[in-house]
Design an enzyme around this catalytic site. Structure first.
Site, PDB file in Angstrom:
ATOM      1  N   ASP A   1       0.850  -1.102  -0.189  1.00 44.00           N
ATOM      2  CA  ASP A   1       0.222  -0.049  -0.007  1.00 44.00           C
ATOM      3  C   ASP A   1       0.825   1.092   0.057  1.00 44.00           C
ATOM      4  O   ASP A   1       2.268   1.015   0.211  1.00 44.00           O
ATOM      5  CB  ASP A   1      -0.878   0.078   1.230  1.00 44.00           C
ATOM      6  CG  ASP A   1      -1.732   1.362   1.384  1.00 44.00           C
ATOM      7  OD1 ASP A   1      -2.211   1.453   0.654  1.00 44.00           O
ATOM      8  OD2 ASP A   1      -1.570   1.817   2.449  1.00 44.00           O
TER       9      ASP A   1
ATOM     10  N   ASP B   1      -0.079   5.076   0.727  1.00 43.26           N
ATOM     11  CA  ASP B   1      -0.303   6.106   1.806  1.00 43.26           C
ATOM     12  C   ASP B   1      -0.546   5.315   3.384  1.00 43.26           C
ATOM     13  O   ASP B   1      -1.284   4.546   3.589  1.00 43.26           O
ATOM     14  CB  ASP B   1      -1.715   6.983   1.796  1.00 43.26           C
ATOM     15  CG  ASP B   1      -1.782   7.993   0.481  1.00 43.26           C
ATOM     16  OD1 ASP B   1      -1.162   8.659   0.359  1.00 43.26           O
ATOM     17  OD2 ASP B   1      -2.465   7.185  -0.241  1.00 43.26           O
TER      18      ASP B   1
END
Length: 213
Positions: A8, A10
């Site tokens: 991922d 953020d």
């Protein structure tokens, strides 16, 4: 089919979540309104964020449009200060040494992700980007992880996802990956129980150690 490492972005490679929350919180505080932490936490890792500007205007009336630029500048200042999260570079180095392809699966648009990776000198470290758009829905839908694995010719059941939020963990698990959850200040108290491994930092574990599991 090979194995892959899929991050991922953020909150995981860079903690952008806390700067975003702080910048909006400071704007709200200037108008003596408290930003709803629980509401913010409920949308982390998805694309279901409320229109924070409209919410504030509903409380205090029309805002000075110049405050939009101020809030974005403040957000960017705080993100620049955040830097890369501990252990990320070591995991990227280990993946390269082991010949494991690395990708991104994100609920953010690709221009946001690529901008920050380029700024940090990390853009070339990733072989694919599976980011939210008209075709790829945001998490907790597992499509971003499934497409990242397809792009890397990887078997999800032999691959690792690195996540920071319940929505992200759900997406990766539903796509069949082994999930390492690395929460930050805004997600540490959330339910990450579906993750296969929960650590405070990627610096606590090695990529090889997780692969052995």
């Amino acid at each position: 089919m090979t194995r892959a490492l899929i991050f991922d972005f953020d909150g995981t490679i860079v903690d952008t979540e806390t700067p975003l929350f702080r910048a909006w919180g400071e704007l709200y505080a200037r108008h003596e309104v408290e930003l709803d932490l629980a509401l913010w936490q409920a949308t982390i890792g998805s694309d279901q964020d409320p229109d924070h500007w409209a919410v504030l205007e509903s409380r205090v009336g029309t805002l000075d449009p110049a405050l939009r630029a101020w809030r974005r500048q403040r957000r960017d200042e705080l993100i620049d200060e955040a830097g890369i999260r501990p252990g990320v570079l070591e995991w990227l180095d280990d993946a390269e040494r082991l010949g494991i392809p690395v990708g991104i699966a994100s609920s953010s648009p690709i221009d946001w992700v690529e901008h920050h990776l380029d700024r940090l000198g990390l853009l070339e470290r990733f072989a694919c980007f599976s980011c939210c758009n008209e075709v790829i829905p945001a998490k907790p839908d597992p499509t971003s992880y499934r497409l990242a694995c397809e792009a890397l010719h990887a078997d999800p059941r032999r691959s690792i996802a690195v996540e920071d939020s319940p929505h992200g963990v759900a997406a990766a698990k539903d796509a069949g990956l082994f999930v390492v959850a690395v929460p930050h200040g805004l997600t540490a108290g959330l339910d990450l129980s579906r993750a296969d491994l929960l650590v405070e930092s990627l610096g606590e574990v090695s990529l090889e150690g997780v692969l052995d599991r």
